[in-house]
Design a protein around this motif. Sequence first.
Motif, PDB file in Angstrom:
ATOM      1  N   THR A 174      32.385  59.445  27.702  1.00 41.07           N
ATOM      2  CA  THR A 174      32.874  58.109  27.352  1.00 41.07           C
ATOM      3  C   THR A 174      32.383  57.010  28.285  1.00 41.07           C
ATOM      4  OG1 THR A 174      34.870  59.127  26.447  1.00 41.07           O
ATOM      5  CG2 THR A 174      34.945  56.767  26.875  1.00 41.07           C
ATOM      6  N   GLN A 175      32.581  57.197  29.590  1.00 44.01           N
ATOM      7  CA  GLN A 175      32.211  56.133  30.525  1.00 44.01           C
ATOM      8  C   GLN A 175      30.705  55.898  30.545  1.00 44.01           C
ATOM      9  OE1 GLN A 175      34.375  56.106  34.159  1.00 44.01           O
ATOM     10  NE2 GLN A 175      32.876  54.924  35.292  1.00 44.01           N
ATOM     11  N   ALA A 176      29.928  56.962  30.612  1.00 41.90           N
ATOM     12  CA  ALA A 176      28.463  56.819  30.635  1.00 41.90           C
ATOM     13  C   ALA A 176      27.960  56.206  29.332  1.00 41.90           C
ATOM     14  CB  ALA A 176      27.809  58.179  30.868  1.00 41.90           C
ATOM     15  N   SER A 177      28.509  56.644  28.203  1.00 41.33           N
ATOM     16  CA  SER A 177      28.072  56.112  26.904  1.00 41.33           C
ATOM     17  C   SER A 177      28.339  54.623  26.795  1.00 41.33           C
ATOM     18  CB  SER A 177      28.782  56.853  25.766  1.00 41.33           C
ATOM     19  OG  SER A 177      28.433  58.213  25.746  1.00 41.33           O
ATOM     20  N   LEU A 178      29.528  54.213  27.257  1.00 40.23           N
ATOM     21  CA  LEU A 178      29.878  52.799  27.165  1.00 40.23           C
ATOM     22  C   LEU A 178      29.005  51.948  28.074  1.00 40.23           C
ATOM     23  CD1 LEU A 178      31.667  50.521  26.116  1.00 40.23           C
ATOM     24  CD2 LEU A 178      33.331  51.084  27.887  1.00 40.23           C
ATOM     25  N   LEU A 179      28.819  52.380  29.315  1.00 45.79           N
ATOM     26  CA  LEU A 179      28.063  51.567  30.281  1.00 45.79           C
ATOM     27  C   LEU A 179      26.576  51.522  29.938  1.00 45.79           C
ATOM     28  CD1 LEU A 179      29.791  52.554  33.648  1.00 45.79           C
ATOM     29  CD2 LEU A 179      30.313  50.663  32.088  1.00 45.79           C
ATOM     30  N   ILE A 180      26.005  52.661  29.567  1.00 42.85           N
ATOM     31  CA  ILE A 180      24.586  52.662  29.171  1.00 42.85           C
ATOM     32  C   ILE A 180      24.397  51.846  27.895  1.00 42.85           C
ATOM     33  CG2 ILE A 180      22.683  54.120  28.356  1.00 42.85           C
ATOM     34  CD1 ILE A 180      23.788  56.326  30.217  1.00 42.85           C
ATOM     35  N   GLY A 181      25.323  52.029  26.952  1.00 40.88           N
ATOM     36  CA  GLY A 181      25.262  51.248  25.711  1.00 40.88           C
ATOM     37  C   GLY A 181      25.380  49.764  25.965  1.00 40.88           C
ATOM     38  N   LEU A 182      26.240  49.398  26.905  1.00 41.67           N
ATOM     39  CA  LEU A 182      26.411  47.977  27.237  1.00 41.67           C
ATOM     40  C   LEU A 182      25.135  47.389  27.816  1.00 41.67           C
ATOM     41  CD1 LEU A 182      28.259  45.496  27.571  1.00 41.67           C
ATOM     42  CD2 LEU A 182      28.975  46.432  29.767  1.00 41.67           C
ATOM     43  N   LEU A 183      24.453  48.163  28.677  1.00 41.63           N
ATOM     44  CA  LEU A 183      23.199  47.688  29.263  1.00 41.63           C
ATOM     45  C   LEU A 183      22.116  47.535  28.199  1.00 41.63           C
ATOM     46  CD1 LEU A 183      23.136  49.788  32.563  1.00 41.63           C
ATOM     47  CD2 LEU A 183      23.744  47.374  32.300  1.00 41.63           C
ATOM     48  N   LEU A 184      22.023  48.512  27.297  1.00 39.33           N
ATOM     49  CA  LEU A 184      21.049  48.414  26.207  1.00 39.33           C
ATOM     50  C   LEU A 184      21.363  47.237  25.291  1.00 39.33           C
ATOM     51  CD1 LEU A 184      20.625  52.171  25.195  1.00 39.33           C
ATOM     52  CD2 LEU A 184      18.907  50.704  26.274  1.00 39.33           C
ATOM     53  N   PHE A 185      22.643  47.074  24.980  1.00 41.25           N
ATOM     54  CA  PHE A 185      23.063  45.963  24.130  1.00 41.25           C
ATOM     55  C   PHE A 185      22.686  44.634  24.779  1.00 41.25           C
ATOM     56  CE2 PHE A 185      26.074  42.753  22.666  1.00 41.25           C
ATOM     57  CZ  PHE A 185      26.099  42.957  21.289  1.00 41.25           C
ATOM     58  N   GLY A 186      22.943  44.521  26.086  1.00 41.85           N
ATOM     59  CA  GLY A 186      22.628  43.276  26.791  1.00 41.85           C
ATOM     60  C   GLY A 186      21.150  42.951  26.750  1.00 41.85           C
TER      61      GLY A 186
END
Length: 414
Positions: free
Chosen positions: A319-331
Amino acid sequence: MRFSFRTLSDDIKQYLIITGNYWAFTLTDGALRMLVVLHFHNLGYQPLEIASLFLFYEFFGVITNLFGGWLGARIGLNKTMNIGLFLQIIALSMLLVPEDMLIVPWVMAAQALSGVAKDLNKMSAKSAIKTLVPKNAEDQLYKWVALLTGSKNALKGIGFFIGGLLLSLIGFQQTIIAMATALFAIWLFSLISIKSDLGRAKNKAKFTDIFSKSPAINSLSAARLFLFGARDVWFVIALPVYLSTAFRWDHWTVGGFLALWVIAYGIVQSIAPRITGVKSKKRQSINVPPDGKSAINYAFCLAFIPACIALALTFDFHTQASLLIGLLLFGAVFAVNSSLHSYLIVSYAKEDGASLDIGFYYMANALGRLIGTVLSGWIFQEYGLIACLWVSSSFLLITSVISLGLPRLKPQEV
């Protein structure tokens, strides 16, 4: 070789002055937001209550952009930019009242004024570039717009840090005084430095001209509304609250992480021309700026990122890794989308009275932020972060469909 400001062309000087003006305003705007968030958190306000303080900030951004473009075409962009600076000084001064007078309605009023100031300043800066870049120099226009837009967001993130640092070092009121004083000095310099007729329409702008009649600008504005709604529906309220509750991050960790995200986001915006640029077949040394097809492709790719994050959270997959990596990609992908859109609106805007078209477009931008902010609080409170992410993905698919109406470069232009 020694650099000399005097040897630069008048257009370059004006661009640097306008950019510096915009940078100074952005630093105070980012710092003010962090000051309000942290100060009212210390007073015991809940996250959703603090978020409500910024609703007028977004709402009056919609109004300001709608009428600000018309005002800029009538009286000149130098005046609207300086009015924006002065209103920010007043907004800061409103927060210098005794602490027992810092009640929610008063702070919301100060934020409303700051929202007006911010969008007057932004609309003026973006519109001014259209008047300074030579006609048909689209590659240069894209680079200037990307640099202005990206540096603004990077500085806003730095402003978050400055606000938090000064609050801890010298306190709330002293920080407000320091920012208001610095901004007043910049306002005085701006009064005498920016051309008096910058951006004023040769033909007297009518009040009815605030609504764009261009299909391309209407399509781009609608796409921008859903693009920024897609970001803020999970980023503004849902994400910070989720990070602090689900991951047990403290407020400094949440604020610092999001500030770094904004800085990185701004850096990617600044280099967007290198990412999206395509070499001309006629002249290999010339980059061809993006068109409507680019806007479709990047929005469509972006739509998959919040959907993937939502699936990872649903199935409890790291969960934490998916959210943070996803947030960076989204940004990163969102930054390219935003920079691309910012270039397109300046390119589409008519030569005479560009602020009318650009103001209308940023009205849609502000409306998207407002809708995203409201939905972020409501959907997260009722259904959680995963629902916010699915709404974000849906908004981005709508952005892609709307972008089908944007003009494409003809083959011979490439």
